[in-house]
Structures are given as C-alpha cells and as structure tokens.
Write a protein that holds these residues in place. Structure first.
Motif, PDB file in Angstrom:
ATOM      1  N   ASN A 231     -44.441 -60.226  32.860  1.00 40.65           N
ATOM      2  CA  ASN A 231     -45.534 -60.249  33.838  1.00 40.65           C
ATOM      3  C   ASN A 231     -46.638 -59.269  33.470  1.00 40.65           C
ATOM      4  OD1 ASN A 231     -45.051 -62.237  35.692  1.00 40.65           O
ATOM      5  ND2 ASN A 231     -43.901 -60.930  37.102  1.00 40.65           N
ATOM      6  N   TYR A 235     -49.798 -62.167  30.612  1.00 46.28           N
ATOM      7  CA  TYR A 235     -48.897 -63.227  31.103  1.00 46.28           C
ATOM      8  C   TYR A 235     -49.427 -63.781  32.422  1.00 46.28           C
ATOM      9  CZ  TYR A 235     -44.782 -63.270  27.989  1.00 46.28           C
ATOM     10  OH  TYR A 235     -43.930 -63.465  26.923  1.00 46.28           O
ATOM     11  N   GLN A 236     -49.964 -62.903  33.271  1.00 43.67           N
ATOM     12  CA  GLN A 236     -50.475 -63.366  34.566  1.00 43.67           C
ATOM     13  C   GLN A 236     -51.775 -64.139  34.401  1.00 43.67           C
ATOM     14  OE1 GLN A 236     -50.100 -60.517  37.908  1.00 43.67           O
ATOM     15  NE2 GLN A 236     -49.096 -59.125  36.466  1.00 43.67           N
ATOM     16  N   GLN A 239     -51.283 -67.699  32.484  1.00 45.44           N
ATOM     17  CA  GLN A 239     -50.014 -68.412  32.705  1.00 45.44           C
ATOM     18  C   GLN A 239     -50.112 -69.922  32.541  1.00 45.44           C
ATOM     19  OE1 GLN A 239     -48.393 -68.290  36.702  1.00 45.44           O
ATOM     20  NE2 GLN A 239     -50.222 -67.230  37.403  1.00 45.44           N
ATOM     21  N   ARG A 246     -47.031 -69.889  30.328  1.00 45.03           N
ATOM     22  CA  ARG A 246     -45.963 -68.898  30.514  1.00 45.03           C
ATOM     23  C   ARG A 246     -44.566 -69.545  30.525  1.00 45.03           C
ATOM     24  NH1 ARG A 246     -43.251 -66.456  34.947  1.00 45.03           N
ATOM     25  NH2 ARG A 246     -42.583 -64.348  34.435  1.00 45.03           N
ATOM     26  N   ASN A 270     -38.856 -62.730  36.314  1.00 48.55           N
ATOM     27  CA  ASN A 270     -38.944 -61.363  35.753  1.00 48.55           C
ATOM     28  C   ASN A 270     -37.878 -60.434  36.363  1.00 48.55           C
ATOM     29  OD1 ASN A 270     -40.394 -60.050  33.686  1.00 48.55           O
ATOM     30  ND2 ASN A 270     -41.579 -58.839  35.165  1.00 48.55           N
TER      31      ASN A 270
END
Ligand SMILES: *[C@@H]1O[C@H](CO)[C@@H](O)[C@H](O)[C@H]1NC(C)=O
Ligand SMILES: *[C@@H]1O[C@H](CO)[C@@H](O)[C@H](O)[C@H]1NC(C)=O
Length: 410
Positions: A231, A235-236, A239, A246, A270
C-alpha cells in the motif's frame, strides 16, 4: 437495417467503448494505443479468471498466452551469433558479437533477467531478443539471457536460485575466457521481476566470501523490491493503471510464494505480515525513505500484523516474505554499502514506482553511486513495448537511455 439490429449494434458499440475506455492520465503519451493494449490484457485476465473458476486451466496458465504469442526463435544474423546453452543445468540464450578476423579484445558482458512477475515471460520473447541484440551491437558485449524456471510450478526460491547458479557459473575465469569477456566489465540487469532478481543476486554475490570475480554494475528497470507493504503511495495511486494493476502485482507476489488463495487475499488487504516480517517493516517505511514529492497526499500507516496462519505453512511463508532474496529492500545499510554501481529506472504510473525510488534512495544513502532515472510519463512494462503492433516511443527512449548508461559505466 432493422431497428432491433440497430439497437444491438448500438449496445455492442457502447459496451465496447465502455470496456475499452479506461481513464489514463493525460501525461501519458499515445494514450489510445495504451488503452487498446490494456484492453487486450484485461480481456485475457478475465478469460484467465473464468478458466480458473471453471477448473479448465489455472490463471497463470492462460496468461502465459502473452509469452507464447511473442515467442521467437533466437537466431544468428550478420552481426550477432546466438546459441542456446545450459549453464549449470539452467537454460540460457547467449548472444555474442560476430568477430571479423582474429580479434582478441576482451568484451563487456550483460546478464539479463526478463520480467513477468516470476510467473510469465521468457528470454525468447521478441522484445527481449531485440534488446539483447541492441546491447551486443551498441556495447560490443556478450549477453546472457536467462531462462529461469517460473512460478507457480516452481515457487520461490527456485527462480532466484536458477539465476544465482547461472551467474556463479558465468563468473568463473575459464568460462569468461571462453566467451572473451573482461572479468572487470560485467553487468546484471533485469526489468520488473527480473530487476528484483538482479538486485537480489547482486546482494548475495557480495556476501559470498569465495566469489572472486565481481559485478561492475547493476541496472534495475522498474524493479519489484519488497513484499511487506503493498500500500505504498504508488500502489494506491496506480492501483488500476495499465498494464500492471495492483491486483495482478499482488497475484504475482502471492504465486511466487504459494498457490494458497488465502495468502493472496491477505496480501490484497495488506494484512499478510507476521511478527517476523513486521520486524523488517522499518526498511520499507516510506514515510522515512520516500522523498516528499512521491509521498503526495498519502499518509503513512504501518501494515497491520497478524498472528493467524494461512493453510500452507505460515512459518515457511513468513520466512519467505522476509527473505531478502525475495525482497532485496529488506537489508540493513551495512549490506548495501559495497554493492556495485547502480542504474535505477522508475515510472510515475507504476505500482512499483516507490519500490524503486526507495531502493535508489537507500543505496545512495549507503554511499553507492546511483543513477536514478524517473520517467514522469512512464508506465510499467514500457520496455516490452518496442515492437509492432504495441510499439511505444517511450519504450525506445528507455532502451536508448539504458544502453547509453551502460556505454558510459560498464
Ligand atoms: C516510520 O517512520 C516514521 C518517521 O519517519 C516513524 O514515525 C514510524 O514510527 C516508522 N514506522 C515504522 C513501522 O518503522
Ligand atoms: C492525511 O492527513 C491529513 C492531516 O491529518 C489530512 O488532512 C488528509 O486528508 C489525509 N490524507 C489522506 C489521503 O487521507
């Protein structure tokens, strides 16, 4: 045309437009081409999901279609001599410059590791074949492209160990002599999962007290560096970005270690860290290692730690995710200090951006010479898009810049 036919066409058109259209940032060049390319990948991924669900073929088995579709038979041409060999039992494709007359000058060498999330890809794909030939010609180098075995059939550490065996075999004086390679001018390089393997091999080689010949440089191209925090801001932010959303990256990670779907679900949330891996979270703490410009609007919160095990042996799994041979970012600074000079390529529109940025920062901090090339309009996998019909300018630019860096530093 009947009214019914018209409405049918209209709905197919609307559906297609809706399906093909994915919001892609304005900064990315050739957006429509990327949208269509991504549409192909997404369709294949849906097919693969469906096929796995109905028990026909597992997900990665269907995704391997990409690898087969781009497969070539590497052949010698007027400039490059190509041979398929085995180094300590592992398949490799060796590219060498064709020598005219009795040339005796020693050459550079690049050991290249293809990408594909440890589950897909092959050294025999068109774009890798093209890159290898370009390196042979522009660098007058030997290129060893490694056909390591893949997950999920071969989980970690098999792919890594295949690569390590090849490198150890190649770095013997008598083998180097056979290929007329200068022992002082050897690079390891790879993209994505190949960058992960390249970084891991560079570290492990450095720790091997019996290793005489060393690597001169490492070139890590949008590498995967850590499995503990999925995260990070990149990654955020990315995504749903083509061509590596992701979900797919998490899928690659989980399949690298296990085919247990519980582990995939824990990684998606996560919440896959064990107390053992949690002790290493300090090495991937992006609030400490990521420059502010990359942190953006995101606030740090450490991944949660679970004691609950998953079906297939929680001990082995937590060992694996905490293993620096899988997550090269998880080593202390002391283990970074003596590493070879590094080239790190990152892309803004890539879930793995922060993995690469943090490694570049940590290497530099440890005193390693680093060239960090960040592509502000780059997307993951662009180096694979250098051939018709998925031919992107940025892929060529990346290739040229990488080769130029190798010309100057190898
Ligand atoms: C991460 O770094 C921040 C400050 O840089 C610190 O406050 C926090 O405790 C660290 N967290 C972990 C898990 O290392
Ligand atoms: C991060 O924290 C700040 C201050 O607490 C808050 O204003 C902001 O909305 C937070 N950002 C996100 C993305 O949650």
């Amino acid at each position: 045309m009947t009214l019914k036919g018209f409405f049918l066409l209209l709905s197919i058109g609307a559906f297609t437009a809706y399906y093909v259209y994915q919001p892609i940032p304005d900064q990315i060049e050739e957006r429509w081409k990327l949208m269509l390319t991504d549409c192909f990948f997404r369709t294949l991924s849906h097919l693969a999901d469906f096929s796995e669900l109905t028990g026909m073929k597992d997900y990665m088995g269907v995704m391997m279609f990409i690898t087969f579709a781009e497969r070539v038979v590497p052949q010698s041409d007027e400039n490059v001599h190509v041979s398929e060999e085995r180094f300590d039992g592992v398949e490799v494709v060796v590219y060498q410059p064709k020598v005219l007359g009795g040339e005796t000058e020693l050459r550079r060498a690049v050991i290249y590791l293809h990408g594909g999330g440890w589950c897909l890809g092959s050294s025999r794909m068109g774009p890798y074949d093209l890159l290898a030939r370009q390196m042979v010609i522009d660098l007058n180098s030997v290129v060893v492209s490694v056909e390591y075995r893949l997950a999920p059939e071969h989980h970690f550490p098999v792919p890594y160990e295949d690569v390590y065996r090849v490198v150890k075999h190649f770095l013997q004086m008598e083998v180097l002599a056979q290929y007329a390679v200068d022992p002082g001018r050897i690079a390891v390089s790879g993209d994505s999962a190949g960058g992960n393997l390249a970084a891991a091999v560079s570290q492990q080689l450095q720790q091997d007290p019996y290793q005489q010949v060393k690597l001169k440089v490492q070139a890590l191209l949008y590498p995967v560096m850590q499995a503990l925090d999925l995260n990070t801001p990149s990654y955020q932010q990315n995504q749903n970005m083509p061509i590596l959303p992701r979900t797919l990256m998490v899928r690659f990670w989980s399949e690298y270690f296990t085919s247990d779907k519980n582990f995939f679900r824990a990684m998606m949330a996560n919440t896959h860290n064990s107390p053992e891996s949690a002790a290493l979270l300090k090495f991937v703490n992006w609030s400490a290692f990521l420059p502010e410009s990359y942190r953006g609007k995101y606030n740090y919160s450490a991944p949660s730690v679970t004691l609950r095990g998953t079906g297939s042996g929680p001990d082995t799994l937590s060992h694996s995710i905490a293993d620096p041979r899988a997550s090269p970012l998880l080593v202390p600074d002391a283990d970074l200090q003596s590493l070879p000079k590094a080239y790190v390529l990152t892309c803004e529109y890539d879930v793995l951006r922060d993995d690469g940025v943090m490694y570049a920062e940590r290497l530099r901090h440890a005193g390693v010479q680093v060239t960090h090339e960040h592509y502000t309009s780059g997307f993951h996998g662009a180096l694979m898009f250098t051939m018709w019909p998925t031919d992107f300018m940025i892929g060529h630019t990346m290739m040229e810049n990488l080769i130029r860096w190798l010309q100057q530093n190898l």
